[in-house]
Design a protein around this motif. Structure first.
Motif, PDB file in Angstrom:
ATOM      1  N   ALA A 188      38.063  24.403  49.016  1.00 41.85           N
ATOM      2  CA  ALA A 188      37.939  25.848  49.173  1.00 41.85           C
ATOM      3  C   ALA A 188      39.136  26.549  48.546  1.00 41.85           C
ATOM      4  N   THR A 189      38.881  27.687  47.905  1.00 42.66           N
ATOM      5  CA  THR A 189      39.947  28.431  47.251  1.00 42.66           C
ATOM      6  C   THR A 189      39.981  29.863  47.748  1.00 42.66           C
ATOM      7  N   SER A 190      41.171  30.458  47.808  1.00 41.00           N
ATOM      8  CA  SER A 190      41.321  31.850  48.224  1.00 41.00           C
ATOM      9  C   SER A 190      41.460  32.794  47.041  1.00 41.00           C
ATOM     10  N   ASN A 191      41.397  32.285  45.820  1.00 39.71           N
ATOM     11  CA  ASN A 191      41.646  33.106  44.636  1.00 39.71           C
ATOM     12  C   ASN A 191      40.585  34.181  44.440  1.00 39.71           C
ATOM     13  N   ILE A 192      41.033  35.348  43.993  1.00 44.17           N
ATOM     14  CA  ILE A 192      40.150  36.411  43.509  1.00 44.17           C
ATOM     15  C   ILE A 192      40.474  36.633  42.041  1.00 44.17           C
ATOM     16  N   ASP A 193      39.473  36.495  41.175  1.00 47.13           N
ATOM     17  CA  ASP A 193      39.625  36.718  39.738  1.00 47.13           C
ATOM     18  C   ASP A 193      38.943  38.026  39.348  1.00 47.13           C
ATOM     19  N   SER A 194      39.376  38.591  38.227  1.00 49.52           N
ATOM     20  CA  SER A 194      38.864  39.877  37.759  1.00 49.52           C
ATOM     21  C   SER A 194      38.532  39.812  36.278  1.00 49.52           C
ATOM     22  N   VAL A 195      37.469  40.515  35.887  1.00 51.38           N
ATOM     23  CA  VAL A 195      37.159  40.747  34.474  1.00 51.38           C
ATOM     24  C   VAL A 195      36.855  42.223  34.288  1.00 51.38           C
ATOM     25  N   GLY A 200      34.608  41.255  26.728  1.00 53.91           N
ATOM     26  CA  GLY A 200      34.533  39.815  26.919  1.00 53.91           C
ATOM     27  C   GLY A 200      35.917  39.204  27.011  1.00 53.91           C
ATOM     28  N   GLY A 201      35.975  37.992  27.563  1.00 50.21           N
ATOM     29  CA  GLY A 201      37.238  37.286  27.654  1.00 50.21           C
ATOM     30  C   GLY A 201      37.381  36.563  28.965  1.00 50.21           C
ATOM     31  N   ASN A 202      38.486  35.878  29.137  1.00 47.95           N
ATOM     32  CA  ASN A 202      38.735  35.112  30.346  1.00 47.95           C
ATOM     33  C   ASN A 202      39.133  36.024  31.504  1.00 47.95           C
ATOM     34  N   SER A 203      38.881  35.562  32.714  1.00 44.41           N
ATOM     35  CA  SER A 203      39.282  36.311  33.894  1.00 44.41           C
ATOM     36  C   SER A 203      40.790  36.259  34.068  1.00 44.41           C
ATOM     37  N   ILE A 204      41.316  37.176  34.893  1.00 40.91           N
ATOM     38  CA  ILE A 204      42.725  37.160  35.257  1.00 40.91           C
ATOM     39  C   ILE A 204      42.831  37.107  36.780  1.00 40.91           C
ATOM     40  N   THR A 205      43.973  36.670  37.272  1.00 49.53           N
ATOM     41  CA  THR A 205      44.208  36.649  38.709  1.00 49.53           C
ATOM     42  C   THR A 205      44.327  38.080  39.225  1.00 49.53           C
ATOM     43  N   PHE A 206      43.596  38.378  40.307  1.00 50.62           N
ATOM     44  CA  PHE A 206      43.533  39.742  40.829  1.00 50.62           C
ATOM     45  C   PHE A 206      44.047  39.837  42.262  1.00 50.62           C
ATOM     46  N   GLY A 207      44.001  38.716  42.994  1.00 54.74           N
ATOM     47  CA  GLY A 207      44.453  38.744  44.382  1.00 54.74           C
ATOM     48  C   GLY A 207      44.033  37.493  45.113  1.00 54.74           C
ATOM     49  N   ASN A 208      44.065  37.583  46.441  1.00 61.25           N
ATOM     50  CA  ASN A 208      43.724  36.441  47.296  1.00 61.25           C
ATOM     51  C   ASN A 208      43.015  36.907  48.555  1.00 61.25           C
ATOM     52  N   LEU A 209      42.086  36.094  49.001  1.00 61.09           N
ATOM     53  CA  LEU A 209      41.554  36.251  50.337  1.00 61.09           C
ATOM     54  C   LEU A 209      42.633  35.843  51.325  1.00 61.09           C
ATOM     55  N   SER A 210      42.680  36.487  52.485  1.00 59.96           N
ATOM     56  CA  SER A 210      43.777  36.216  53.410  1.00 59.96           C
ATOM     57  C   SER A 210      43.401  35.268  54.535  1.00 59.96           C
ATOM     58  N   ALA A 211      42.107  35.077  54.784  1.00 58.87           N
ATOM     59  CA  ALA A 211      41.696  34.248  55.918  1.00 58.87           C
ATOM     60  C   ALA A 211      41.270  32.879  55.437  1.00 58.87           C
TER      61      ALA A 211
END
Length: 272
Positions: A188-195, A200-211
């Motif tokens: 399981a991962t807490s990562n939030i990615d954004s596009v 077009g293009g690769n996603s970037i790191t946008f944040g994290n789930l906290s729970a």
């Protein structure tokens, strides 16, 4: 629940049949399509709809043109698309089905994803473009697909998940930014990615789930123009947690409230 106001969810009604469906919506109507009921037969083609303004049970919409388990959905205000995943006799699938949200009836063929896969769950859309994140076939993939919603045809490659390949992520968006959160990679991962949907293009790191217990796959996401809400999940037991982030700025998700019941594999949609 009202996206602009934090608080606990309230009961709205019931689907016509218990299952783990794809979801999509317009400004007035939410549609839920196919999905496994968690026991045999594992593949269904039922579709039903609700009217956002009036709480109550769902009504039959028509049939998906395939019986599938674990599909994902996306839409603009007019057209809904169902990315069909596992079906009887095939562990993965690349087909896309189409409905017109305002008109009840059966789904028809739209085109194909760039590759057959299952366990997608994460998808989102602008008024013109649909985005489909990750999946598995047979290994977990980082592929992001692009669908031109107004035009029938096959998906093309948008880019890759930069943070991690994942399956069973939660996808949502406003008209500009698409998000995919959580999932499994294989843990399981807490990562939030954004596009940015228009580019077009690769996603970037946008944040994290906290729970911790919302990070596993099989949960649901929906959004307004300003706020994304992530609900439910399993890690290792089902949870009733809801979290949100502002779409403009990202960051760590914060508590929104609680679902009516602890659950996984939900499908979420909104008129936002």
């Amino acid at each position: 629940f009202t996206i602009s106001t934090q608080g606990n969810a309230a009961d709205f009604g019931d689907l016509t049949k218990e299952r783990m469906p794809a979801s999509m919506g317009s400004n007035t109507r939410g549609v839920f399509a196919s999905g496994s009921p968690g026991q045999g037969p594992y593949y269904t083609n039922e579709m039903d709809f609700i009217t956002f303004a009036s709480a109550g049970n769902a009504t039959d919409f028509g049939d998906n043109n395939q019986s599938v388990s674990g599909p994902t959905g996306l839409s603009n205000a007019t057209r809904g698309l169902i990315c069909n995943t596992e079906r009887s006799g095939a562990s993965s699938n690349n087909t896309i089905s189409m409905i017109t949200i305002s008109q009840t009836g059966n789904a028809v063929d739209y085109g194909d994803l760039t590759e057959a896969r299952n366990n997608i769950r994460g998808a989102c859309a602008s008024p013109v473009r649909g985005i489909v994140y990750g999946g598995k076939n047979p290994s977990i993939t980082s592929t992001i697909d692009l669908i031109n919603i107004p035009t029938l045809g096959n998906a093309s490659k948008f880019g890759d998940l930069q943070n991690t390949a994942r399956e069973r992520g939660m996808g949502c968006s406003n008209s500009i930014r698409g998000l995919v959160a959580g999932g499994q990679d294989p843990a399981a991962t807490s990562n939030i990615d954004s596009v940015i949907i228009s580019s077009g293009g690769n996603s970037i790191t946008f944040g994290n789930l906290s729970a911790t217990n919302i990070n596993a796959g099989s949960n649901a996401a929906t959004a307004s123009p300003t706020r994304a809400v992530f609900s439910g999940g399993q890690n290792p037991s089902n949870t009733n947690i809801m979290e949100y982030i502002p779409i403009a700025t990202g960051g760590s998700a914060v508590d929104f409230g609680d679902l009516v019941r602890a659950q996984r594999a939900g499908a979420s949609t909104s008129n936002g």
